[in-house]
Write an enzyme that holds these catalytic residues in place. Structure first.
Site, PDB file in Angstrom:
ATOM      1  N   HIS A 123       0.878  -1.213   0.021  1.00  0.00           N
ATOM      2  CA  HIS A 123       0.124   0.288  -0.004  1.00  0.00           C
ATOM      3  C   HIS A 123       0.861   1.328   0.049  1.00  0.00           C
ATOM      4  CE1 HIS A 123      -3.741   2.222   0.866  1.00  0.00           C
ATOM      5  NE2 HIS A 123      -2.960   2.940   1.890  1.00  0.00           N
ATOM      6  N   ASP A 163      -0.568  -9.831   0.736  1.00  0.00           N
ATOM      7  CA  ASP A 163       0.234  -9.040  -0.193  1.00  0.00           C
ATOM      8  C   ASP A 163      -0.764  -8.393  -1.471  1.00  0.00           C
ATOM      9  OD1 ASP A 163       2.177  -7.729  -1.889  1.00  0.00           O
ATOM     10  OD2 ASP A 163       2.700  -9.421  -2.641  1.00  0.00           O
TER      11      ASP A 163
END
Ligand SMILES: [Ca+2]
Ligand SMILES: [Ca+2]
Length: 562
Positions: A488, A531
């Site tokens: 992110h 992930d």
């Protein structure tokens, strides 16, 4: 070669010839393991898997493959007949140098207000964003000299995390940690080049990187009274776009006590670190000390101004909904700031009426809890302390050692043989940084005692971060066979490059799963990781996580297992 199995978990980067070497084999299949040299294809070591261990979180079983006795430099895989082969890894000296260097370069990629040319940024080159030369005083930060809407210039600094805002509180622990690894290992950093625009100057590259954020922090102090703004921010987060595409107005938001104390600590420490670079950076050290003193003065007059974002938003417009960094307890920031001021100025008045609280257990450092940074600083500079401080010093050392001794307890029974993860609370938001900060405490204990058990335990947490964990991921972008690919992190999402920006530490397992992102494998604390770039709760990156990783990897390199 067969496809590697994810059921053999190890540091996917590798091992020092003379250090401990362990892999964790998931499940109960097989009894023996082999080490195969990738060049000669020969088996060079056979060993027996250890007894069955169990994860306290998932109940899953695992066994240890210990090949510490293998010291030969080379490239290898570990094999278990019934399972297959591990990811390839190396045994060599300076095995974590590339990791430490990349993690420092991770900060270069976070630089605001400047273009990153290909020469330094490679395929992650990008245009400049967020010049921050015309930011606005938010109504919450208005003063007679700077009424709301006043324009000020506040360029540079690092983007804090996956977002593009700049926060003083989180800069506090980040800068303190980076300045501390420099103070603890100055020789190591003297010649460490990180391929940044300042690599040719006479200042260590780590300090050049620190300067980028230091110069920004200096602009965040109100020149009229010495108070420090909480953050430089958009009212709302930018979209998942590149820095140069961001056009929202930015604000300096409410001065407060804790931000000012963090600022004071950083400036005091920076003042002494940069003192020897007076020739290259004339006046900087003095400027930092003056800024620290003025900040301290503001805090004496404003000892309890807290930042409360919701409350602020009821009073002022525009509402600000970016990272809050709301800390309700400034007692630890006061201790840290006082310790840094004292060590830099030698003025014992800074310690007056301040308890170091060594009767309490040492809390692990985090953005809102920085007391241990004061302990580390006092210990680091013990030779400069006067006789009156010896009792402080003894109790501080004991507090750090007690903390580290707790980390060592029961290590052999841990399913992954790491300090990290012994207790559920280790898997907090940003658990990778918990592992790194535990490693820093253990390095302090090692420096105090020269007991290798502490150093080995610190290394176990580096192994954890680089793959010896219940997820099987290496949490540092750019490293390992099973690496994090979708952090992110706005530039990594928006730049059109397959690989994420390298050298960034993913937050790691967090059973809170606050992002409600799809794809978490389960709710087990040690496996709560996905992930995916939606996962800000398990897969964001942040400067206050990268900094302790830099410390851990660089310290282990500097202390070198040679
Ligand atoms: Ca340099
Ligand atoms: Ca605090």
């Amino acid at each position: 070669m067969a496809q590697p199995t994810n059921d053999i978990r190890l540091n996917q980067v590798g091992f020092y010839p003379v250090a401990q070497k362990k892999a964790i084999v998931v499940g109960e299949k097989g009894a023996e393991f082999f080490l195969r040299d990738l060049k000669t294809k020969k088996v060079i070591f056979k060993g027996k898997l250890g007894p069955v261990l169990k994860s306290p979180y998932s109940g899953k079983k695992s066994r240890v493959a210990d090949f510490s006795s293998v010291q030969k430099v080379g490239k290898y895989v570990l094999e278990v007949s019934s399972l297959g082969v591990s990811y390839p890894f190396e045994i060599k000296n300076e095995i974590h140098k590339s990791v430490a260097t990349a993690a420092i370069r991770g900060f270069y990629y976070q630089r605001a207000s400047v273009a990153l040319p290909e020469k330094f940024a490679g395929k992650w080159a990008r245009a400049a964003g967020h010049p921050d030369d015309k930011i606005l005083i938010h109504p919450s930060a208005a003063s007679p000299e700077r009424p709301a809407g006043t324009v000020m210039s506040s360029p540079r600094g690092w983007y804090d995390a996956g977002d593009y805002n700049k926060y003083i509180v989180n800069s506090g622990i980040t800068m303190g940690t980076l300045l501390s690894v420099y103070e603890d290992f100055p020789v190591y950093f003297k010649n460490l080049k990180t391929n940044i625009p300042e690599s040719q100057n006479a200042i260590p590259d780590l300090l050049d990187e620190v300067l980028w954020n230091l110069r920004w922090m200096l602009t965040m102090q109100d020149p009229a009274d010495g108070g420090v703004y909480h953050k430089l921010t958009n009212p709302r987060f930018d979209g998942m776009i590149m820095p140069d595409a961001c056009k929202n107005p930015r604000y300096a938001v409410q001065k407060n006590t804790i931000a000012t104390l963090d600022f004071v600590a950083v400036m005091a420490q920076a003042s002494r670190v940069f003192k020897v670079y007076e020739k290259q950076l004339p006046g900087l050290s003095d400027s930092c000390q003056i800024a620290a003193t003025r900040g301290w003065g503001w805090v004496q007059k404003n000892p309890a101004v807290l930042y409360n974002q919701n409350e602020m938003n009821t009073k002022f417009d525009p509402d600000v909904v970016t990272g809050g960094y709301e800390d309700k307890d400034g007692s630890d920031e006061l201790i840290w700031a006082a310790a840094e001021m004292y060590i830099t100025t030698k003025d014992e008045n800074y310690l007056k009426n301040i308890s170091f609280e060594t009767d309490k257990p040492m809390p692990l450092p985090s953005w809102s809890q920085v007391k241990a940074l004061a302990y580390y600083t006092i210990i680091r500079h013990e030779k400069q302390l006067g006789p009156v401080d010896q009792q402080y010093l003894r109790s501080i050392k004991n507090t750090v050692l007690n903390f580290s001794d707790d980390l060592l307890k029961n290590l052999d029974n841990q399913p992954y043989q790491t300090v990290m993860g012994k207790v559920a609370k280790d898997f907090a938001w940003g658990s990778s940084a918990v592992a790194a900060n535990q490693g820093i405490a253990l390095i302090q204990a090692y420096k105090l005692t020269k007991d290798k058990n502490y150093l080995n335990a610190a290394l176990s947490n580096l192994d954890y971060i680089l793959g010896r964990n219940a997820t099987g991921y290496s949490f540092l972008t750019g490293f390992g066979s099973k690496q994090v690919m979708h952090p992110h992190h706005r530039p990594s999402i928006a730049d059109g490059i397959v690989e994420p920006v390298p050298g960034l530490l993913s937050g790691g397992p967090n059973p809170g799963q606050q992002d409600k992102c799809e794809g978490y494998p389960n709710k087990f604390a040690d496996e709560s990781f996905v992930d995916a770039d939606c996962s800000y709760a398990s897969n964001e990156i942040a400067i206050n996580w990268n900094a302790p990783f830099v410390y851990l990897a660089a310290a282990i390199e500097a202390l070198s297992y040679k």
